[in-house]
Design a protein around this motif. Sequence first.
Motif, PDB file in Angstrom:
ATOM      1  N   ALA A   1       0.819  -1.215  -0.178  1.00  0.00           N
ATOM      2  CA  ALA A   1       0.045  -0.076   0.117  1.00  0.00           C
ATOM      3  C   ALA A   1       0.920   1.257  -0.032  1.00  0.00           C
ATOM      4  O   ALA A   1       0.423   2.356   0.722  1.00  0.00           O
ATOM      5  N   SER A   2       2.048   1.082  -0.596  1.00  0.00           N
ATOM      6  CA  SER A   2       2.717   2.338  -0.630  1.00  0.00           C
ATOM      7  C   SER A   2       2.341   3.435  -1.685  1.00  0.00           C
ATOM      8  O   SER A   2       1.578   3.500  -2.439  1.00  0.00           O
ATOM      9  N   HIS A   3       2.668   4.701  -1.274  1.00  0.00           N
ATOM     10  CA  HIS A   3       2.260   5.805  -1.855  1.00  0.00           C
ATOM     11  C   HIS A   3       3.576   6.563  -2.621  1.00  0.00           C
ATOM     12  O   HIS A   3       3.326   7.796  -3.061  1.00  0.00           O
ATOM     13  N   ALA A   4       4.420   5.844  -2.813  1.00  0.00           N
ATOM     14  CA  ALA A   4       5.643   6.422  -3.640  1.00  0.00           C
ATOM     15  C   ALA A   4       5.329   6.914  -5.020  1.00  0.00           C
ATOM     16  O   ALA A   4       4.148   6.223  -5.563  1.00  0.00           O
ATOM     17  N   PRO A   5       5.816   8.070  -5.577  1.00  0.00           N
ATOM     18  CA  PRO A   5       5.435   8.311  -7.062  1.00  0.00           C
ATOM     19  C   PRO A   5       5.189   7.047  -7.935  1.00  0.00           C
ATOM     20  O   PRO A   5       4.255   7.012  -8.567  1.00  0.00           O
ATOM     21  N   LEU A   6       6.456   6.071  -8.081  1.00  0.00           N
ATOM     22  CA  LEU A   6       6.261   5.194  -8.917  1.00  0.00           C
ATOM     23  C   LEU A   6       5.231   4.235  -8.779  1.00  0.00           C
ATOM     24  O   LEU A   6       4.558   3.797  -9.668  1.00  0.00           O
ATOM     25  N   VAL A   7       4.965   3.838  -7.665  1.00  0.00           N
ATOM     26  CA  VAL A   7       3.885   3.098  -7.281  1.00  0.00           C
ATOM     27  C   VAL A   7       2.510   3.648  -7.752  1.00  0.00           C
ATOM     28  O   VAL A   7       1.607   2.899  -8.027  1.00  0.00           O
ATOM     29  N   GLU A   8       2.532   5.044  -7.297  1.00  0.00           N
ATOM     30  CA  GLU A   8       1.123   5.753  -7.796  1.00  0.00           C
ATOM     31  C   GLU A   8       0.773   5.524  -9.340  1.00  0.00           C
ATOM     32  O   GLU A   8      -0.200   5.254  -9.646  1.00  0.00           O
ATOM     33  N   HIS A   9       2.034   5.761  -9.999  1.00  0.00           N
ATOM     34  CA  HIS A   9       1.879   5.625 -11.320  1.00  0.00           C
ATOM     35  C   HIS A   9       1.374   4.138 -11.675  1.00  0.00           C
ATOM     36  O   HIS A   9       0.628   4.049 -12.988  1.00  0.00           O
ATOM     37  N   MET A  10       1.917   3.136 -11.256  1.00  0.00           N
ATOM     38  CA  MET A  10       1.755   1.877 -11.561  1.00  0.00           C
ATOM     39  C   MET A  10       0.150   1.507 -11.196  1.00  0.00           C
ATOM     40  O   MET A  10      -0.461   0.825 -11.961  1.00  0.00           O
ATOM     41  N   ARG A  11      -0.281   2.171 -10.080  1.00  0.00           N
ATOM     42  CA  ARG A  11      -1.699   1.986  -9.832  1.00  0.00           C
ATOM     43  C   ARG A  11      -2.563   2.542 -10.950  1.00  0.00           C
ATOM     44  O   ARG A  11      -3.597   1.950 -11.290  1.00  0.00           O
ATOM     45  N   GLN A  12      -2.060   3.668 -11.281  1.00  0.00           N
ATOM     46  CA  GLN A  12      -3.051   4.306 -12.626  1.00  0.00           C
ATOM     47  C   GLN A  12      -2.884   3.314 -13.756  1.00  0.00           C
ATOM     48  O   GLN A  12      -3.706   3.193 -14.560  1.00  0.00           O
ATOM     49  N   ALA A  13      -1.678   2.852 -13.930  1.00  0.00           N
ATOM     50  CA  ALA A  13      -1.712   2.092 -15.201  1.00  0.00           C
ATOM     51  C   ALA A  13      -2.344   0.661 -15.094  1.00  0.00           C
ATOM     52  O   ALA A  13      -3.019   0.439 -16.059  1.00  0.00           O
ATOM     53  N   LEU A  14      -2.228   0.065 -13.965  1.00  0.00           N
ATOM     54  CA  LEU A  14      -3.179  -0.971 -13.603  1.00  0.00           C
ATOM     55  C   LEU A  14      -4.749  -0.424 -14.021  1.00  0.00           C
ATOM     56  O   LEU A  14      -5.480  -1.330 -14.607  1.00  0.00           O
ATOM     57  N   ALA A  15      -5.197   0.336 -13.497  1.00  0.00           N
ATOM     58  CA  ALA A  15      -6.527   0.743 -13.473  1.00  0.00           C
ATOM     59  C   ALA A  15      -6.901   1.111 -15.072  1.00  0.00           C
ATOM     60  O   ALA A  15      -7.822   0.535 -15.580  1.00  0.00           O
ATOM     61  N   PHE A  16      -5.976   1.646 -15.844  1.00  0.00           N
ATOM     62  CA  PHE A  16      -5.970   1.784 -17.039  1.00  0.00           C
ATOM     63  C   PHE A  16      -6.088   0.582 -18.062  1.00  0.00           C
ATOM     64  O   PHE A  16      -7.228   0.253 -18.920  1.00  0.00           O
ATOM     65  N   LEU A  17      -5.538  -0.336 -17.532  1.00  0.00           N
ATOM     66  CA  LEU A  17      -5.181  -1.540 -18.327  1.00  0.00           C
ATOM     67  C   LEU A  17      -6.122  -2.761 -18.236  1.00  0.00           C
ATOM     68  O   LEU A  17      -6.808  -3.278 -18.748  1.00  0.00           O
ATOM     69  N   VAL A  18      -6.728  -2.739 -16.651  1.00  0.00           N
ATOM     70  CA  VAL A  18      -7.943  -3.484 -16.316  1.00  0.00           C
ATOM     71  C   VAL A  18      -9.250  -3.124 -16.692  1.00  0.00           C
ATOM     72  O   VAL A  18      -9.905  -3.849 -17.514  1.00  0.00           O
ATOM     73  N   LEU A  19      -9.398  -1.884 -16.764  1.00  0.00           N
ATOM     74  CA  LEU A  19     -10.791  -1.085 -17.563  1.00  0.00           C
ATOM     75  C   LEU A  19     -10.704  -1.501 -18.933  1.00  0.00           C
ATOM     76  O   LEU A  19     -11.767  -1.814 -19.220  1.00  0.00           O
ATOM     77  N   GLY A  20      -9.443  -1.223 -19.539  1.00  0.00           N
ATOM     78  CA  GLY A  20      -9.205  -1.504 -21.135  1.00  0.00           C
ATOM     79  C   GLY A  20      -9.694  -2.870 -21.513  1.00  0.00           C
ATOM     80  O   GLY A  20     -10.604  -3.090 -22.488  1.00  0.00           O
TER      81      GLY A  20
END
Length: 170
Positions: A38-57
């Motif tokens: 549950a990290s909020h490091a910038p890289l992890v935040e970007h990975m979380r956004q990419a995950l949402a984009f890919l899963v929804l896609g």
Amino acid sequence: MSNNPTIKRRLISMVYETLLGFAVLFLPFLIFEIASGASHAPLVEHMRQALAFLVLGAYFIHQWTREGQTLAMRTWRLKLVTNHGLPLTPRVAALRYLLSWMWILPALIVALAADLHRWQALGAILIGIVAWSLTAFFDRDRQFLHDKLAGTRLVQLPPLAKKKKAASAA
């Protein structure tokens, strides 16, 4: 009756779609949060956004190419087809998915560029959604701009027959 759904019907379906989107994201996000601590490091935040984009896609592209409908679209008797009334190919569905981000992407860019936070950023996103909704008024069939650009259209399916309704209730 026209087979063009009303703008109101499409927007209500999109609200329902948003709620279902959270359900689609739940398990992948749960796994991601456990794996990332549950990290909020910038890289992890970007990975979380990419995950949402890919899963929804994956979800939308799969549903649109399978039957032309997501659960929300089925509920509101909407179906996605090409401008020629044919089922979507994966390429066309992917294009529509990418173009559908135009509902919020310009507002996200403005919010980032203007360093807007919380309520201001949410306000910018709501303004972007309203502005994109207005694109339907520039099309004679009231289709949104992302559908026009992708060569797709939403059609209204006829109501279920009363016999089918009675049989399914029994």
